[in-house]
Design an enzyme around this catalytic site. Sequence first.
Site: not given
Ligand code: ADP
Length: 524
Positions: A216, A270, A274, A291, A325, A422
Amino acid sequence: MTYTKIRRVSDALGLVAIAAARLLPLPGAARQMGTLTQLKDIGLFHSQGLIGGRWSDAHDGRTLSVNNPATGELLTTVPFMGGVETQHAIAAASEAFPAWSRRTAADRGKLLRKWFDLLLTHKDDLGRIMTLEQGKPLAEAIGEVTYGAGFVELYAEEAKRVCGDIIPSPYPEKRIFVLKQPVGVVGAITPWNFPLAMITRKVAPALAAGCTIIVKPAELTPLTALAAAELALQAGIPPGVLNIVMGDAVEIGAAMMASTEVRKITFTGSTGVGKKLMAGAAGTVKKISLELGGNAPCIIFDDANLEVAVKGTLAGKYRNTGQTCVCINRVLVQDGIYEKFAHAFVKAVSQLQVGNGLENGVTQGPLINEAALLKVENHVQDAVSKGAKVLTGGKRHSLGRTFYEPTVLGHATDDMLIFREEVFGPVAPLVRFKTEEEAIKLANDTEFGLSSYIFTENIARGWRVAEALEYGMVGINEGLISTEVAPFGGMKQSGLGREGSKYGIDEYLELKYVCLGNMKQTLP
Ligand code: ADP
């Protein structure tokens, strides 16, 4: 351009079909022709997900827009998929798993090698797509393609080196073997800042190990992922081995977590998300690698080579407009070199060229979106309100949109937001320190532990401080440390597991202990 040509280009985009199905006005597609005709191979531009080898829309026809952050232009729409499509993708990956995992490692390696070759052949197009959807300068985007393809090459080779073990048995009649086998179906969730490399560093070791995968990509940057998937199909990677879904991140994530067939989750993003995924993986006890965020310190000691320190800090801070990151977040500068460093650094930063990444000479693209811009503004305002001095930049760029001026803040202190979180933008806060001990304490004063940097000409100090830093990665006199051959990953709340290098493939393997008993002690 003739109608036939326009029609072919639109078809390649999937826009004609989308327009018919969703009554999208075709002029949207026409508007795009200028940008797209610059691709050498228009067939790389896909705007549908990939499930079981078929380019697919969302079951309910919903879409989401992909825009160019430098211009705001609508690039295309992609399917807004969710739980239903993720389940289809999991089913496709499960179906493809037995045959894929039973192929010889050499065979899987050969296909990965073909994929690597194709990624490099199309690096200009992939770079262009990446710049269009992500904003990074074209040269940097093409550089990411080479870097990202490097993981595919490395794991094409490593596939053949997944060796088991034979352990000397403590029992005369038993033998002890260790097999390494693929974990099974993998779910990968990736961010927008490296639209290709964050995918290849997961997909390549997974496929090399014999796993199948559902990726994804970030909704902001799905097009590079889809183009790379097209090349994987062209390389002969069988249907269902690599699947791509995008849309409702929460639903897609939940479907992956709930599935007992998905045996491993690999995530870059993020720390907050995570942690949620880690909790979610507990339900079915999946393997997980994470990561996550960093808060990288860069320590400039009095005995640093000034030129090397300025160059390294510049590269480590402003790459991808500060949106990585491993980007330097805090520049800790020793008393004796502080003024000289600040002067030279500010001079170098003011020469950075901000603009549309497709324009020649641009080194700094836009921030990814308004939320990113607001975060940067908030960090700068907070720092200034607590006594930091703007040495250069400090405000939105005159280009408007999400462009921000490359910024250096002097007199930063550990009570500022930017010291704690960050900033993920082009802002470098300079923090003054006196002793080596103080520098280590400041550097480790965070819950994060991804990358760190030291500038010193004293080898013993460099080694001593590297050992003391609670970080997964340390650059000594170097601001750019990422390479596919080294283990990338963090300590503390920056993550679990390592990506790249010979170690990275272990994340996709199970160790199976086999005990053979009833061995005859003498020859018959
Ligand atoms: P950033 O702030 O760098 O966008 P995110 O952690 O929000 O970091 O996003 C990283 C990835 O995680 C993206 O592909 C985002 O769509 C996905 N993502 C965000 N929220 C969720 C969630 N609750 N479950 C699964 N994937 C998610």
